[in-house]
Motif scaffolding. Structure first.
Motif, mmCIF file in Angstrom:
data_model
loop_
_atom_site.group_PDB
_atom_site.id
_atom_site.type_symbol
_atom_site.label_atom_id
_atom_site.label_comp_id
_atom_site.label_asym_id
_atom_site.label_seq_id
_atom_site.Cartn_x
_atom_site.Cartn_y
_atom_site.Cartn_z
ATOM 1 N N THR A 108 -39.629 31.718 -78.746
ATOM 2 C CA THR A 108 -39.913 32.870 -77.887
ATOM 3 C C THR A 108 -40.079 34.150 -78.693
ATOM 4 O OG1 THR A 108 -37.516 33.083 -77.562
ATOM 5 C CG2 THR A 108 -38.786 31.936 -75.841
ATOM 6 N N HIS A 109 -39.370 34.257 -79.802
ATOM 7 C CA HIS A 109 -39.556 35.388 -80.719
ATOM 8 C C HIS A 109 -39.165 34.952 -82.120
ATOM 9 C CE1 HIS A 109 -35.471 35.852 -78.933
ATOM 10 N NE2 HIS A 109 -35.113 36.233 -80.145
ATOM 11 N N LEU A 110 -39.653 35.683 -83.111
ATOM 12 C CA LEU A 110 -39.468 35.313 -84.514
ATOM 13 C C LEU A 110 -38.545 36.260 -85.255
ATOM 14 C CD1 LEU A 110 -43.209 34.534 -85.453
ATOM 15 C CD2 LEU A 110 -41.510 33.036 -84.363
ATOM 16 N N ARG A 111 -37.974 37.224 -84.544
ATOM 17 C CA ARG A 111 -37.198 38.250 -85.242
ATOM 18 C C ARG A 111 -36.162 38.871 -84.315
ATOM 19 N NH1 ARG A 111 -39.447 44.268 -86.912
ATOM 20 N NH2 ARG A 111 -37.592 44.967 -88.066
ATOM 21 N N ASP A 112 -35.022 39.175 -84.885
ATOM 22 C CA ASP A 112 -34.049 40.068 -84.263
ATOM 23 C C ASP A 112 -33.598 41.053 -85.333
ATOM 24 O OD1 ASP A 112 -32.047 41.348 -82.809
ATOM 25 O OD2 ASP A 112 -30.556 39.797 -83.249
#
Length: 552
Positions: free
Chosen positions: A299-303
């Motif tokens: 769903t996403h590649l970064r935090d």
């Protein structure tokens, strides 16, 4: 007492993706610590068999392409893809791929004339990974810590503190770093920690896969050997990859919809049907390598300061070799962006480019792979019952199925589109000019200088391949030496952005695609901007390319 270590970037996972990222960062002066649960040079699985042209271009920039090219199958072993009734039976068709010895000289066939200095290479991961490991180990600034794993981490506005534990009961280590990247595979702990979920299609296919040693198999072939040999028959369809070109083979048995799990069919009987051998034929099972074909994208590649690459970020049916190779592309993209930020010339928004650029491409490639998997499954289900008959009808059936197999599969094994056609359509780090990029397909592509596309390849008048003449930073291709670039160079120099000028020519017919007199190519060989003159706001262009427009 806990030991404390420091690095600018901590990479979890020393597979091909993690090692490529480490070398990419080190080549730009970044200090990297890589942690890996396996022992030093412990062999990986045999799951990946192909290095794409784009990956080979990256390896060339990192100085390892020659070593990779010299490894794998014997120099004269055909890299063809053969389609047969069985591995030892009648041949339906063959996709010609140059062998290693003739890779640069054999320009015939669908895979023989790539627009690059580094065409693809067929090599199994068991040969590839040790080359990358030793190359990374030799890089100044890279520390490899085997038999250790990432146990957890916390982050704040200033950095990341990670906890590393040894697998042999050693005390935990604390690592202080600026950024952390999870290249830790399908069960990624980093993906879980940043709250990303895999979404898509959990099961596209099931493959009962067996790694075998069969020294007597080659002498049973009725036709020349091949790198990949597909068996299409009514009893059992499968695929066989040559691992060492001598005696080791990887057999994929594609399970049918009514075969729900890996133990629902007789493994030995299926292998013999795929190979076309009887019970008298002896082989040794080295390992079971069963796998699910999926279409899952994070769903996403970064935090904030933590990122994911490779299988941690996406899982799909590995057609065209684009499981590992997509991960290597992730690593190349993220590597130069991290270096830009760490070196200070990349602005607060530069790291936003990673997810904005890689996530849409990842989603699109996942659909390419899934759709191709479905098409191949339909083809396996349409094998006529007389495919092996020795009469005119049997010959006609083989010719018809062979033509269909060739047409369907040449696009994945000679996948110029997948390699060179992808473009970044919605990146804030690219100066778009309103022209649409050519369509992105698996099999073919149209070279283009539209911003976001791969910088079109050609050879300079002095004989150098274009990419060899570029630096590790930005390159201005100037097709008119009379254009004064001093304002652009000054603006870049003022903020430390690496930028060089390359006066180019159009003697190579492939350079005709360059319609503008100026073009800026990024460190990853994607077009950042083009024009016939410098823009009025040169500083604004430089700030856009380096992500300096975003708030800190």
């Amino acid at each position: 007492m806990q030991q404390h270590l420091e690095a600018e970037v901590l990479v979890a996972g020393a597979g091909p993706v993690g090692l490529t990222l480490a070398m990419t960062l080190a080549s730009r002066g970044v200090k990297v610590l890589v942690v890996e649960p396996r022992a030093r040079l412990e062999p990986p699985s045999v799951k990946c068999n192909h290095v794409s042209a784009r990956s080979m271009e990256i390896f060339r920039r990192l100085g390892v392409a020659a070593a990779v090219r010299q490894a794998g199958l014997p120099p004269d072993y055909p890299h063809d893809i053969a389609y047969r009734v069985s591995a030892t039976g009648k041949e339906l068709t063959r996709i010609h791929i140059p062998c290693r010895r003739e890779r640069y000289t054999d320009t015939e066939g669908p895979d023989g004339n790539w627009p690059t200095a580094e065409p693809p290479h067929r090599i199994n991961q068991i040969f590839l990974e040790p080359i990358l490991f030793r190359a990374a180990e030799a890089c100044a600034g890279v520390t490899l810590l085997n038999e250790h794993r990432l146990a957890g981490f916390r982050q704040d506005a200033n950095g990341v503190e990670a906890s590393i534990e040894g697998l042999d009961g050693e005390p935990r280590l604390t690592v202080a770093c600026r950024y952390l990247v999870g290249c830790d595979g399908a069960r990624s702990g980093v993906r879980h920690a940043i709250g990303a979920r895999l979404q898509g299609d959990a099961v596209v296919q099931r493959v009962q896969s067996t790694y075998i040693r069969a020294p007597g198999l080659r002498e049973r072939f009725a036709h020349a050997p091949a790198w990949a040999t597909f068996s299409l028959n009514p009893v059992r369809c499968g695929n066989m990859y040559a691992i060492d070109g001598k005696e080791r083979w990887l057999i994929h048995n594609y399970l049918r919809d009514d075969e729900p799990d890996f133990d629902s069919v007789d493994r030995d009987a299926c292998i013999r049907a795929i190979l076309g051998v009887g019970p008298e034929f002896a082989y040794e099972t080295i390992s079971h390598e069963d796998w699910y074909g999926r279409r899952l994208v994070a769903t996403h590649l970064r935090d904030r300061r933590a990122f994911i690459c490779g299988d941690a970020a996406h899982l799909w049916v590995p057609y065209a070799g684009y499981g590992m190779n997509a991960g290597i592309a992730d690593a190349e993209n993220l590597g130069w962006l991290l270096a830009a930020r760490l070196q200070g010339w990349g602005g607060p928004g530069v790291l936003d480019g990673y997810e904005a650029e890689r996530l849409p491409i990842t989603e699109q490639v996942s659909h390419f792979a899934m759709n191709h998997a479905h098409a191949m499954a339909q083809q396996r289900g349409s094998v006529p019952p007389n495919i092996d008959d020795d009469d005119a009808a049997g010959a006609a059936a083989r010719a018809e199925l062979g033509a269909r197999a060739y047409a369907l599969n040449v696009q994945q094994y000679a996948c110029a589109g997948l390699n060179f056609g992808y473009f970044y359509a919605e990146s804030a780090l690219i100066a778009y000019d309103g022209e649409a990029a050519p369509a992105y397909t698996m099999g073919s592509f149209e070279p283009s200088t539209v911003p976001g596309c791969r910088t079109p390849y050609f050879v300079l008048a002095d004989g150098r391949p274009l990419y060899d003449a570029m630096g590790t930073g930005y390159t201005v291709l100037r097709f008119d030496s009379g254009i004064d670039l001093a304002p652009l160079l000054a603006a870049a120099r003022a903020v430390g952005m690496p930028l060089q000028v390359l006066d180019a020519d159009r003697q190579d017919p492939r350079a005709a695609v360059y319609r503008h007199r100026l073009l800026i190519s990024r460190p990853d060989q994607h077009v950042a901007w083009r024009g016939d003159a410098l823009p009025a706001d040169v500083q604004g262009l430089v700030d856009r390319l380096r992500g300096a427009w975003a708030a800190a």
